[in-house]
Scaffold this motif. Structure first.
Motif, PDB file in Angstrom:
ATOM      1  N   GLU A  83       0.829  -1.197   0.000  1.00  0.00           N
ATOM      2  CA  GLU A  83       0.000   0.000   0.000  1.00  0.00           C
ATOM      3  C   GLU A  83       0.867   1.252   0.000  1.00  0.00           C
ATOM      4  OE1 GLU A  83      -2.717   0.043   3.237  1.00  0.00           O
ATOM      5  OE2 GLU A  83      -3.478  -1.983   2.853  1.00  0.00           O
ATOM      6  N   ALA A  84       0.306   2.318  -0.565  1.00  0.00           N
ATOM      7  CA  ALA A  84       0.880   3.653  -0.432  1.00  0.00           C
ATOM      8  C   ALA A  84      -0.020   4.418   0.534  1.00  0.00           C
ATOM      9  CB  ALA A  84       0.945   4.357  -1.772  1.00  0.00           C
ATOM     10  N   VAL A  85       0.540   4.880   1.634  1.00  0.00           N
ATOM     11  CA  VAL A  85      -0.277   5.493   2.682  1.00  0.00           C
ATOM     12  C   VAL A  85       0.237   6.892   3.019  1.00  0.00           C
ATOM     13  CG1 VAL A  85      -0.969   3.293   3.699  1.00  0.00           C
ATOM     14  CG2 VAL A  85       1.127   4.399   4.484  1.00  0.00           C
ATOM     15  N   HIS A  86      -0.678   7.721   3.507  1.00  0.00           N
ATOM     16  CA  HIS A  86      -0.367   9.074   3.926  1.00  0.00           C
ATOM     17  C   HIS A  86      -0.298   9.125   5.447  1.00  0.00           C
ATOM     18  CE1 HIS A  86      -1.122  10.804  -0.110  1.00  0.00           C
ATOM     19  NE2 HIS A  86      -1.914   9.750  -0.207  1.00  0.00           N
ATOM     20  N   VAL A  87       0.644   9.911   5.959  1.00  0.00           N
ATOM     21  CA  VAL A  87       0.827  10.058   7.400  1.00  0.00           C
ATOM     22  C   VAL A  87       0.472  11.486   7.779  1.00  0.00           C
ATOM     23  CG1 VAL A  87       2.441   9.875   9.332  1.00  0.00           C
ATOM     24  CG2 VAL A  87       2.700   8.375   7.338  1.00  0.00           C
ATOM     25  N   ALA A  88      -0.557  11.640   8.625  1.00  0.00           N
ATOM     26  CA  ALA A  88      -1.032  12.963   9.038  1.00  0.00           C
ATOM     27  C   ALA A  88      -0.840  13.131  10.533  1.00  0.00           C
ATOM     28  CB  ALA A  88      -2.505  13.142   8.677  1.00  0.00           C
ATOM     29  N   THR A  89      -0.191  14.189  10.922  1.00  0.00           N
ATOM     30  CA  THR A  89       0.094  14.455  12.329  1.00  0.00           C
ATOM     31  C   THR A  89      -1.138  15.011  13.035  1.00  0.00           C
ATOM     32  OG1 THR A  89       2.470  14.757  12.088  1.00  0.00           O
ATOM     33  CG2 THR A  89       1.404  15.996  13.860  1.00  0.00           C
ATOM     34  N   CYS A  90      -1.381  14.511  14.242  1.00  0.00           N
ATOM     35  CA  CYS A  90      -2.489  14.979  15.073  1.00  0.00           C
ATOM     36  C   CYS A  90      -1.939  15.843  16.205  1.00  0.00           C
ATOM     37  CB  CYS A  90      -3.267  13.799  15.644  1.00  0.00           C
ATOM     38  SG  CYS A  90      -3.897  12.677  14.378  1.00  0.00           S
ATOM     39  N   ARG A  91      -2.819  16.556  16.855  1.00  0.00           N
ATOM     40  CA  ARG A  91      -2.366  17.470  17.910  1.00  0.00           C
ATOM     41  C   ARG A  91      -1.986  16.737  19.191  1.00  0.00           C
ATOM     42  NH1 ARG A  91      -3.078  22.765  16.920  1.00  0.00           N
ATOM     43  NH2 ARG A  91      -4.340  23.347  15.130  1.00  0.00           N
ATOM     44  N   ALA A  92      -2.702  15.696  19.526  1.00  0.00           N
ATOM     45  CA  ALA A  92      -2.424  15.002  20.784  1.00  0.00           C
ATOM     46  C   ALA A  92      -3.064  13.628  20.712  1.00  0.00           C
ATOM     47  CB  ALA A  92      -2.963  15.782  21.982  1.00  0.00           C
ATOM     48  N   GLY A  93      -2.821  12.819  21.734  1.00  0.00           N
ATOM     49  CA  GLY A  93      -3.466  11.527  21.796  1.00  0.00           C
ATOM     50  C   GLY A  93      -2.497  10.417  22.135  1.00  0.00           C
ATOM     51  N   ARG A  94      -3.023   9.202  22.180  1.00  0.00           N
ATOM     52  CA  ARG A  94      -2.231   8.044  22.539  1.00  0.00           C
ATOM     53  C   ARG A  94      -1.285   7.675  21.401  1.00  0.00           C
ATOM     54  NH1 ARG A  94      -2.646   2.881  21.349  1.00  0.00           N
ATOM     55  NH2 ARG A  94      -4.638   3.241  20.292  1.00  0.00           N
ATOM     56  N   VAL A  95      -0.045   7.440  21.721  1.00  0.00           N
ATOM     57  CA  VAL A  95       0.962   7.068  20.715  1.00  0.00           C
ATOM     58  C   VAL A  95       0.849   5.583  20.425  1.00  0.00           C
ATOM     59  CG1 VAL A  95       3.412   6.954  20.204  1.00  0.00           C
ATOM     60  CG2 VAL A  95       2.503   8.898  21.485  1.00  0.00           C
ATOM     61  N   PRO A  96       0.744   5.178  19.147  1.00  0.00           N
ATOM     62  CA  PRO A  96       0.669   3.748  18.821  1.00  0.00           C
ATOM     63  C   PRO A  96       1.965   3.029  19.175  1.00  0.00           C
ATOM     64  CG  PRO A  96       0.920   5.071  16.827  1.00  0.00           C
ATOM     65  CD  PRO A  96       0.687   6.038  17.956  1.00  0.00           C
ATOM     66  N   SER A  97       1.851   1.766  19.536  1.00  0.00           N
ATOM     67  CA  SER A  97       3.018   0.983  19.921  1.00  0.00           C
ATOM     68  C   SER A  97       3.940   0.789  18.733  1.00  0.00           C
ATOM     69  CB  SER A  97       2.574  -0.384  20.463  1.00  0.00           C
ATOM     70  OG  SER A  97       3.709  -1.215  20.633  1.00  0.00           O
ATOM     71  N   ILE A  98       5.244   0.906  18.998  1.00  0.00           N
ATOM     72  CA  ILE A  98       6.229   0.712  17.942  1.00  0.00           C
ATOM     73  C   ILE A  98       6.781  -0.705  17.945  1.00  0.00           C
ATOM     74  CG2 ILE A  98       8.330   1.296  19.233  1.00  0.00           C
ATOM     75  CD1 ILE A  98       9.131   3.057  16.870  1.00  0.00           C
ATOM     76  N   HIS A  99       6.475  -1.478  19.002  1.00  0.00           N
ATOM     77  CA  HIS A  99       7.067  -2.799  19.141  1.00  0.00           C
ATOM     78  C   HIS A  99       6.231  -3.863  18.445  1.00  0.00           C
ATOM     79  CE1 HIS A  99      10.178  -1.442  21.912  1.00  0.00           C
ATOM     80  NE2 HIS A  99       9.242  -0.676  22.457  1.00  0.00           N
ATOM     81  N   ARG A 100       6.852  -4.995  18.224  1.00  0.00           N
ATOM     82  CA  ARG A 100       6.185  -6.112  17.556  1.00  0.00           C
ATOM     83  C   ARG A 100       4.971  -6.546  18.366  1.00  0.00           C
ATOM     84  NH1 ARG A 100       8.029 -10.189  14.165  1.00  0.00           N
ATOM     85  NH2 ARG A 100      10.176  -9.484  14.447  1.00  0.00           N
ATOM     86  N   PRO A 101       3.804  -6.757  17.721  1.00  0.00           N
ATOM     87  CA  PRO A 101       2.636  -7.223  18.473  1.00  0.00           C
ATOM     88  C   PRO A 101       2.855  -8.618  19.019  1.00  0.00           C
ATOM     89  CG  PRO A 101       2.220  -7.302  16.096  1.00  0.00           C
ATOM     90  CD  PRO A 101       3.544  -6.595  16.305  1.00  0.00           C
ATOM     91  N   SER A 102       2.338  -8.888  20.196  1.00  0.00           N
ATOM     92  CA  SER A 102       2.506 -10.199  20.837  1.00  0.00           C
ATOM     93  C   SER A 102       1.462 -11.170  20.343  1.00  0.00           C
ATOM     94  CB  SER A 102       2.407 -10.051  22.343  1.00  0.00           C
ATOM     95  OG  SER A 102       1.178  -9.462  22.699  1.00  0.00           O
TER      96      SER A 102
END
Length: 224
Positions: free
Chosen positions: A205-224
């Motif tokens: 996929e080609a995806v767009h990344v849009a910055t938000c003002r605040a909120g929960r940061v998604p996990s960067i680690h491998r899902p368990s």
């Protein structure tokens, strides 16, 4: 995972390298100026390689699990080939060595609107010149994206909006369509790249990344 980062000494590349290292990956950072690279850590190997040199790229790609590319080119009114030629060399090396996962920063938005008085003045006086100089880069980025799409590799293309600097990662959005007047924090872009290496939510996929003002940061680690 063993990751290799091309364009590692760019503003985004340095963030990608640091985040990948902190997420537990080992990283090979590719730059033509190793002495200037600011990250020194046992998990990061800095290598000198010119992305325009196919033999050099082939040598550094082997023995890695995934490739992340933050290669860019400065605005220029002249024809640009850096992004597309680098993509061709990287893809060829990956195929030679059986490396399948490829994540690239693709088209960078130049059309983000600034509706402040100063911003409107800038658009009237400066923006046409910037867009004219950026057209050659955008054309080359499109060629790069086409090369990546046709490989059959497990690729993901990231299309940021106008890049800005923030001090923290936000609860950014990844979408198939660009948000109007979207801005993208370099931190958010780097975080999205490193997260996608293991989460694999957007393969092909080609995806767009849009910055938000605040909120929960998604996990960067491998899902368990």
């Amino acid at each position: 995972m063993r990751l290799i980062v091309f364009g590692a000494n760019s503003s985004t590349g340095r963030l990608v390298t640091a985040m990948a290292m902190n997420a537990g990956h080992t990283v090979t950072a590719i730059t033509r100026r190793p002495a200037e690279f600011p990250i020194s850590d046992r998990r990061v190997q800095v290598a000198d390689a010119d992305v325009m040199d196919a033999d050099a790229v082939d040598w550094v790609v082997r023995d890695h699990d995934a490739v992340l590319s933050a290669i860019g080119a400065p605005l220029s009114p002249k024809p640009v080939t850096v992004c597309s030629q680098a993509a061709y060399n990287v893809v060829k090396a990956m195929m030679n060595h059986g490396v399948r996962r490829l994540l690239c920063v693709g088209s960078v938005g130049l059309d983000a609107a600034d509706l402040s008085p100063a911003g409107l003045l800038c658009q009237r006086m400066i923006r046409p010149v910037v867009l004219a100089c950026g057209r050659a880069v955008q054309q080359d980025v499109r060629r790069m994206e086409n090369i990546v799409r046709e490989t059959g590799l497990d690729w993901t293309l990231f299309r940021p909006g106008r890049l800005v600097t923030r001090s923290d990662v936000t609860d950014y959005r990844i979408t198939a369509d660009p948000a109007p007047c979207a801005l993208t924090s370099r931190l958010d872009l780097a975080h999205a790249l490193v997260r996608e290496v293991t989460h694999r939510d957007h393969v092909g996929e080609a995806v767009h990344v849009a910055t938000c003002r605040a909120g929960r940061v998604p996990s960067i680690h491998r899902p368990s």
